[in-house]
Design a protein around this motif. Structure first.
Motif, short mmCIF file in Angstrom:
data_model
loop_
_atom_site.label_atom_id
_atom_site.label_comp_id
_atom_site.label_asym_id
_atom_site.label_seq_id
_atom_site.Cartn_x
_atom_site.Cartn_y
_atom_site.Cartn_z
N UNK A 198 0.84 -1.20 0.00
CA UNK A 198 0.00 0.00 0.00
C UNK A 198 0.87 1.25 0.00
N UNK A 199 1.94 1.21 0.80
CA UNK A 199 2.89 2.34 0.84
C UNK A 199 3.49 2.57 -0.54
N UNK A 200 3.83 1.50 -1.23
CA UNK A 200 4.38 1.62 -2.59
C UNK A 200 3.35 2.20 -3.54
N UNK A 201 2.10 1.79 -3.41
CA UNK A 201 1.05 2.30 -4.28
C UNK A 201 0.88 3.81 -4.10
N UNK A 202 0.97 4.28 -2.87
CA UNK A 202 0.76 5.70 -2.59
C UNK A 202 1.99 6.54 -2.93
N UNK A 203 3.17 6.07 -2.48
CA UNK A 203 4.38 6.90 -2.59
C UNK A 203 5.23 6.57 -3.81
N UNK A 204 4.98 5.41 -4.44
CA UNK A 204 5.76 5.03 -5.61
C UNK A 204 6.83 4.01 -5.27
N UNK A 205 7.16 3.15 -6.23
CA UNK A 205 8.10 2.06 -5.98
C UNK A 205 9.54 2.53 -5.81
N UNK A 206 9.85 3.76 -6.19
CA UNK A 206 11.20 4.29 -6.04
C UNK A 206 11.37 5.13 -4.77
N UNK A 207 10.33 5.22 -3.96
CA UNK A 207 10.39 6.03 -2.75
C UNK A 207 11.40 5.45 -1.76
N UNK A 208 12.23 6.29 -1.19
CA UNK A 208 13.31 5.82 -0.31
C UNK A 208 12.78 5.18 0.97
N UNK A 209 11.71 5.74 1.54
CA UNK A 209 11.13 5.17 2.76
C UNK A 209 10.64 3.75 2.49
N UNK A 210 9.92 3.58 1.40
CA UNK A 210 9.43 2.25 1.03
C UNK A 210 10.58 1.28 0.81
N UNK A 211 11.60 1.70 0.10
CA UNK A 211 12.71 0.81 -0.24
C UNK A 211 13.48 0.38 1.02
N UNK A 212 13.66 1.29 1.96
CA UNK A 212 14.38 0.94 3.20
C UNK A 212 13.58 -0.07 4.03
N UNK A 213 12.29 0.17 4.16
CA UNK A 213 11.45 -0.75 4.93
C UNK A 213 11.35 -2.11 4.24
N UNK A 214 11.26 -2.10 2.93
CA UNK A 214 11.21 -3.34 2.16
C UNK A 214 12.49 -4.16 2.36
N UNK A 215 13.62 -3.48 2.37
CA UNK A 215 14.90 -4.17 2.58
C UNK A 215 14.96 -4.81 3.95
N UNK A 216 14.46 -4.12 4.97
CA UNK A 216 14.44 -4.68 6.33
C UNK A 216 13.57 -5.92 6.40
N UNK A 217 12.41 -5.87 5.74
CA UNK A 217 11.52 -7.03 5.75
C UNK A 217 12.15 -8.21 5.03
#
Length: 417
Positions: free
Chosen positions: A351-370
């Motif tokens: 959902x975060x990716x859908x709202x902020x975009x797949x290149x968003x830094x916040x999304x990418x950092x959280x995705x990496x942690x998961x």
């Protein structure tokens, strides 16, 4: 149920739907839709006239089971979930309606190809965002309104077309006897009415059908005052650079009149005028300059990941469940393993990716942690390691032993290899 329906299939269903005149041929069409929605033959149910008549009978008390969930604004919301056979029939009728009815352009909820983000994007960058909510949205729509609307194009379930009986069956299938509040003798009293149940797979489509006239009139109102308008289910939003939303102003008076004319009621507790300079929200998404999630949304994901990193999987899962259940109230399918936690976090990230975009830094950092914590990845690695060291037989034995919590079938295993 699978929902990848081709254009050719939709055209076929549409053509068949417009020619159906009796219950027998309607059952055949339901069977066709069921095959299109569900390719697994073992999961299908047998559709015949007796089943439809039984499910549609007004005194059938075993069609739905009810439960309550917390509202974000407080209080509880009653959900009516259909039992399996009724659910399948309603899903099939929903597919039929999708082929013949296109919701108004201002409708964003439950519309193919549109999302909550699209709805929010419409209102970004405005000085004023005005929100209203329709009170008791689903339960305010009674069966009489459904019957009347289905008698009109593009459905034409009426006497002239010899399709009135089918319209009756669809309305009885779609509505349920429910305790609701109505004004009786000048007082708000509880009574039983046959209304759209919240929780049915057909109810969202029917709300868009019923609200077509409302959307048309509110779009006209918006154009008249130079504002933007959209509706996401019962959540109505207007936005503009100028403030036309004064309580005693012409816009509000006309808005109230249109809502009342269409037999809806504004929930006065949810009327909000949001000005620039403070957080403006549309269906839970901030829209001051661009679409964004709230800070709380991101903080919650970070908290769950921190629990997992600090305390390990099992303890983190306990802490996660305590907070998740407290926040959600009723959860239909509460997972019993840590994979439930991973799936929830993954859904939040999508959902975060859908709202902020797949290149968003916040999304990418959280995705990496998961990904570093992922049980899915660990399970796959374990099986592949076993394959390399001890051979395919032991790898397959490990796969089917239940030690791989996320790899659920042979197809998943083959995909990994």
């Amino acid at each position: 149920m699978e929902k990848n329906i081709s254009i050719e299939d939709k055209e076929f269903i549409k053509k068949y739907f417009t020619s159906v005149k009796d219950l027998r041929s309607f059952c055949i069409l339901i069977e066709i839709c069921q095959r299109k929605l569900n390719s697994e033959f073992t999961d299908r149910i047998r559709i015949d006239e007796y089943l439809i008549k039984t499910l549609a009978h007004p005194n059938n008390k075993n069609r739905y089971h009810s439960f309550e969930i917390k509202k974000k604004s407080g209080g509880m919301r009653t959900i009516h979930a259909p039992e399996n056979k009724l659910k399948v029939v309603l899903q099939c009728i929903n597919l039929m309606f999708q082929t013949v009815f296109t919701p108004h352009s201002a409708a964003y909820g439950f519309v193919e190809g549109k999302s909550v983000v699209d709805n929010a994007n419409l209102h970004c960058g405005n000085n004023y965002v005005f929100n209203i909510d329709l009170k008791d949205f689903f339960s305010s729509i009674e069966i009489g309104r459904i019957l009347n609307r289905l008698s009109l194009p593009p459905f034409n379930f009426n006497k002239q077309n010899r399709r009135e009986e089918l319209g009756n069956y669809i309305a009885w299938l779609a509505c349920e006897n429910t305790i609701v509040e109505r004004i009786i003798d000048g007082k708000i009293q509880k009574t039983v009415k046959r209304v759209l149940p919240q929780g049915s797979p057909l109810s969202p489509m029917l709300t868009n059908i019923i609200c077509e006239r409302l959307d048309h009139r509110l779009t006209g109102l918006a154009k008249r005052f130079g504002v933007k308008y959209s509706r996401y289910a019962d959540d109505i939003t207007f936005s503009s650079m100028q403030n036309v939303y004064q309580e005693e102003g012409e816009f509000r008076k006309e808005l109230n009149r249109i809502i009342n004319d269409q037999y809806f009621t504004i929930n006065q507790d949810k009327v909000r005028l949001q000005k620039s300079g403070v957080r403006q929200e549309v269906t839970g998404i901030t829209v001051n300059e661009f679409s964004n999630v709230t800070k709380t949304y991101v903080k919650r994901i970070r908290l769950w990941l921190s629990f997992w990193e600090r305390f390990g999987t099992e303890k983190a899962f306990v802490l996660f469940l305590n907070g998740y259940v407290k926040d959600k109230g009723h959860i239909k399918n509460l997972g019993k393993t840590p994979m439930f936690m991973e799936n929830v976090i993954e859904g939040k990230l999508n959902y975060l990716k859908m709202v902020k975009g797949e290149d968003n830094s916040t999304y990418l950092r959280l995705k990496e942690r998961l990904e570093k914590l992922s049980l899915r990845n660990k399970s796959a690695d374990q099986i592949l390691d076993t394959w390399e060291t001890n051979g395919i037989d032991e790898a397959m034995a490990k796969f089917y032993s239940g030690k791989s919590p996320k790899i659920n079938n042979r197809i998943d295993l083959i995909a990994l290899l």
